[in-house]
Design a protein around this motif. Structure first.
Motif, PDB file in Angstrom:
ATOM      1  N   ARG A 481       0.877  -1.039  -0.087  1.00 10.19           N
ATOM      2  CA  ARG A 481      -0.076   0.039   0.119  1.00 10.19           C
ATOM      3  C   ARG A 481       0.868   1.066   0.100  1.00 10.19           C
ATOM      4  NH1 ARG A 481      -5.087   1.257  -1.396  1.00 10.19           N
ATOM      5  NH2 ARG A 481      -6.164   2.917  -0.267  1.00 10.19           N
ATOM      6  N   SER A 482       0.533   2.365  -0.894  1.00 12.05           N
ATOM      7  CA  SER A 482       1.178   3.704  -0.965  1.00 12.05           C
ATOM      8  C   SER A 482       0.052   4.523  -0.735  1.00 12.05           C
ATOM      9  CB  SER A 482       2.014   3.708  -2.193  1.00 12.05           C
ATOM     10  OG  SER A 482       1.293   3.701  -3.322  1.00 12.05           O
ATOM     11  N   ILE A 483       0.680   5.938  -0.992  1.00 15.71           N
ATOM     12  CA  ILE A 483      -0.208   7.043  -0.637  1.00 15.71           C
ATOM     13  C   ILE A 483      -1.096   7.275  -1.962  1.00 15.71           C
ATOM     14  CG2 ILE A 483      -0.185   9.439  -0.803  1.00 15.71           C
ATOM     15  CD1 ILE A 483       2.614   9.491   0.514  1.00 15.71           C
ATOM     16  N   ASN A 484      -0.498   6.560  -3.237  1.00  7.25           N
ATOM     17  CA  ASN A 484      -1.236   6.938  -4.421  1.00  7.25           C
ATOM     18  C   ASN A 484      -2.071   5.366  -4.695  1.00  7.25           C
ATOM     19  OD1 ASN A 484      -0.264   9.554  -4.967  1.00  7.25           O
ATOM     20  ND2 ASN A 484       1.786   8.724  -5.483  1.00  7.25           N
ATOM     21  N   GLU A 487       2.145  -0.013  -4.535  1.00  7.15           N
ATOM     22  CA  GLU A 487       3.322   0.375  -5.285  1.00  7.15           C
ATOM     23  C   GLU A 487       3.895  -1.062  -5.452  1.00  7.15           C
ATOM     24  OE1 GLU A 487       6.528   1.650  -7.001  1.00  7.15           O
ATOM     25  OE2 GLU A 487       4.866   2.880  -6.423  1.00  7.15           O
ATOM     26  N   SER A 489       2.263  -0.172  -9.399  1.00  6.21           N
ATOM     27  CA  SER A 489       0.773   0.421  -9.503  1.00  6.21           C
ATOM     28  C   SER A 489       0.091  -0.766 -10.071  1.00  6.21           C
ATOM     29  CB  SER A 489       0.801   1.627 -10.598  1.00  6.21           C
ATOM     30  OG  SER A 489       1.076   1.135 -11.760  1.00  6.21           O
ATOM     31  N   ASN A 504      -3.867  -5.050   3.170  1.00  7.84           N
ATOM     32  CA  ASN A 504      -4.684  -4.121   2.572  1.00  7.84           C
ATOM     33  C   ASN A 504      -5.240  -4.912   1.285  1.00  7.84           C
ATOM     34  OD1 ASN A 504      -4.314  -1.702   3.864  1.00  7.84           O
ATOM     35  ND2 ASN A 504      -2.280  -2.052   3.133  1.00  7.84           N
ATOM     36  N   ASN A 507      -8.749  -3.783  -0.621  1.00  8.18           N
ATOM     37  CA  ASN A 507      -8.574  -2.608  -1.179  1.00  8.18           C
ATOM     38  C   ASN A 507      -7.726  -2.882  -2.504  1.00  8.18           C
ATOM     39  OD1 ASN A 507      -9.321  -0.770   0.797  1.00  8.18           O
ATOM     40  ND2 ASN A 507      -7.452  -0.499   1.843  1.00  8.18           N
TER      41      ASN A 507
END
Length: 680
Positions: A481-484, A487, A489, A504, A507
């Motif tokens: 999980r990353s901010i965008n 990772e 993508s 996650n 998600n």
């Protein structure tokens, strides 16, 4: 990694040609040709394993081979999966679509074959396959001619006699004869054998050997030919190409001569050099060696090139004996191991000579036969880098069950068949090797002292993730999980082959991932995740070519129909609330390991596990009712079965249990076993 993938692909191609040949149609010949082309990669990959890190060009070459093997694997697996999907459609639609797919796969296979040929015969890379070890076709220094092998020449008697016949027969003009074959098959060795033959030495008073190679200059070649006629002086070296060409042509206009042009690469190379060979001299002979069959056809359209074959198993063993012992003998204690090693070289003289050098050192180090045998045993086992890097699929500081890991390795094709032992035993040997190297730490042991679980140091796992990542091996990828979002993508999933995600998860699934090349999808979350009904098909729809689905931390409230279309699945761990395992699971005809973890106290298996011929291990945590057993040898491959209910404790099951390695049983089953005098 590329060699493990290649081994698995060759096994799949063989199985496809043997058991599903009716599916191939027009693709049958392309599949057979592809199998033959890929076969020669194996020896080079094995020989190059220890050199890749130090040789940038070699590393790039192995990467190209890996990518082509991956592409071929994708085409074959996708074809089989799509063919399976058509079985549920109407007869007319099924027949029509299957034919379309067959035509398509034939075209795709030919496209991959073109890439294979480019690597084997192309001149894009300046690296020479033969430079990987001693033998035919070049050395590590491009400007230096290879040593011509004169001793222990095996398997060329028939080819040599044919070539000698060509060289001694009369023709009406200059005769050009060519030898063509893969690097390592012995083109230079065969040419040298003919060059030194007494008949040829008598027939041709002028015999000249010229090493051409990929990077040559016409001047150097012309000087090499002139050296066969006269001693070169400074005036000769000062002449330009045109002057030297005229001198060579004049010398070759009359008299008998044999010129060997060793390692010619392209048609254009020959076009540049042939100007010095007078076609009118019918007593002249030119013998050319090349790895490029298309080139040799231009040398002499009236004579087919001499294509070298692979050595037979008997010839391979003979050559290995000569390399190690210098004679046709081998101590009886080493013979079985030696024959196994020779067989693993796939009939490629280059590989046999290289391995022979290793065994020679191993043989001479100790006079103790047990030490020699141990050393030979180690040579017969390849260090399985792929198995080690696969450990990166597990989370940091995770207690890894050995039973689970071994089955995942086998399902991914990372464990090669070894004579006399099962795949499970071979995998345990790999694991023991990693433990002995202190790469893994045993956490729990069994009653017999064998390791049961282990942990991996965090730094080593980081190494696996980095080394196996998309920037290097493209072997596996961890999703974080990353901010965008994630990772790497979600859009990058299409290029990955193995995915692990340990947090996650919902998600990730809600983003509708799509990985058409993914073979393993592994989730080891600390918390159990209930998969919503609307997302039940997300995983099978996203990863249609899965071989390994380790999803024990994801609870399926329903089994989606898409799951039964994952015909490549070999390993499946399923967490569910269901009390019934549907009959449709029988469609997973490749499944080897099936683990069902249910919250229900009982589990009824509707799938006919006895007819699932690949099934080796069935593990459940509930009292399981099995389907009725069939007759004959059905279910004979099953090694693990547990936990079964009292009503399934039949005489037929007991008969099969004689072959089982493990049978999980509750108190009730133990009681039933005792009633039948079966003490487990």
């Amino acid at each position: 990694m590329a060699d493990a993938t290649l081994e698995f692909l060759l096994g799949n191609l063989h199985q496809l040609r043997t058991h599903q040949v009716h599916l191939l149609g027009d693709a049958k010949e392309p599949v057979e040709n592809l199998e033959n082309d890929l076969r020669v990669f194996k020896a080079f990959l094995k020989d190059s394993a220890k050199k890749q890190r130090k040789d940038v060009l070699l590393r790039e070459l192995v990467r190209r081979i890996r990518d082509v093997v991956y592409e071929a694997e994708d085409i074959i697996d996708a074809f089989v999966t799509q063919a399976a999907e058509t079985q549920s459609k109407s007869y007319f639609l099924r027949a029509f679509q299957t034919q379309v797919k067959l035509n398509g796969v034939a075209t795709e296979i030919e496209r991959v074959r073109a890439k294979v040929k480019e690597i084997l015969y192309g001149d894009i890379l300046t690296i020479d396959f033969a430079s990987l070890s001693v033998g035919d076709g070049g050395t590590s220094e491009e400007s230096k001619a290879p040593l011509i092998r004169q001793e222990n020449v095996v398997g060329f008697e028939d080819e040599a006699q044919k070539l000698i016949g060509y060289l001694t027969e009369e023709t009406h003009q200059l005769d050009v004869i060519s030898i063509v074959g893969m690097p390592g098959l012995g083109k230079t060795t065969l040419a040298g054998k003919v060059f030194r033959d007494p008949t040829i030495m008598y027939e041709f008073p002028i015999r000249i050997w010229v090493y051409v190679s990929q990077k040559f200059t016409r001047k150097d070649v012309f000087l090499a030919i002139m050296r066969g006629f006269t001693r070169l002086d400074n005036d000769m070296y000062r002449k330009n190409e045109q002057e030297l060409a005229q001198l060579v042509a004049t010398r070759l206009e009359m008299g008998k001569f044999l010129i060997v042009m060793d390692d010619v690469w392209t048609v254009w190379d020959w076009e540049e050099l042939q100007i010095v060979f007078p076609k009118s001299n019918k007593m002249g002979k030119v013998l050319i060696t090349s790895r490029h069959v298309d080139v040799t056809r231009r040398f002499n359209p009236n004579r087919s090139p001499q294509k070298l074959r692979f050595l037979t198993q008997e010839e391979s063993w003979l050559l290995l004996c000569l390399e190690v012992f210098g004679k046709l003998m081998c101590p009886p204690e080493l013979e079985d191991l030696g024959k196994l090693i020779a067989k693993q070289c796939d009939g490629l003289p280059l590989a046999i000579v290289a391995i022979g050098g290793i065994l020679l050192r191993k043989f001479s180090k100790s006079d103790n036969m047990s030490s020699r045998k141990e050393a030979w045993t180690k040579v017969s086992k390849n260090v399985n880098t792929a198995c080690f890097l696969y450990l990166g699929m597990f989370p940091k500081d995770f207690e890894i069950p050995i039973w689970k890991l071994i089955r995942m390795w086998i399902s991914e094709g990372l464990v090669e068949d070894q004579y006399g032992i099962s795949l499970e035993e071979a995998a345990e040997n790999y694991l023991e090797d990693l433990i002995n190297r202190s790469l893994l730490r045993v956490e729990k042991t069994r009653a017999d002292g064998r390791a049961k679980t282990f942990r991996m140091h965090g730094m080593l796992r980081d190494f696996c993730i980095k080394e196996a990542g998309s920037e290097r091996e493209n072997f596996l990828q961890e999703m974080k999980r990353s901010i965008n979002g994630f990772e790497p993508s979600i859009a990058e999933l299409q290029k990955f082959r193995r995915l692990c995600i340990h947090s996650n998860i919902l998600n990730f699934i809600s983003l509708k991932p799509y990985g058409p090349r993914v073979r393993s999808f592994v989730c080891f979350s600390k918390d159990e995740v209930a998969l919503p009904t609307e997302n039940a098909s997300a995983i099978p729809a996203a990863f249609k070519l899965l071989r390994v689905l380790e999803a024990n931390s994801i609870k399926f409230t329903k089994i989606p129909n898409d799951m039964y279309q994952l015909v490549q699945l070999r390993y499946l761990t399923l967490s569910t609330d269901l009390a019934i395992l549907p009959a449709a699971f029988s469609k997973l005809w490749n499944i080897q390991t099936l683990v069902v973890d249910t919250t229900s106290r009982t589990l009824e298996i509707k799938a006919d596990i006895w007819k699932m011929v690949q099934l080796r291990h069935l593990k459940t945590n509930a009292s399981t009712t099995l389907p009725k057993t069939g007759k004959g040898k059905e279910g004979e491959n099953i090694q693990t079965l547990g936990t079964i209910s009292p009503q399934s404790c039949t005489e037929e099951v007991f008969e099969r249990a004689r072959k089982f390695e493990e049978i999980g049983h509750s108190w009730a089953i133990s009681f039933t076993f005792r009633r039948h005098e079966w003490i487990i």
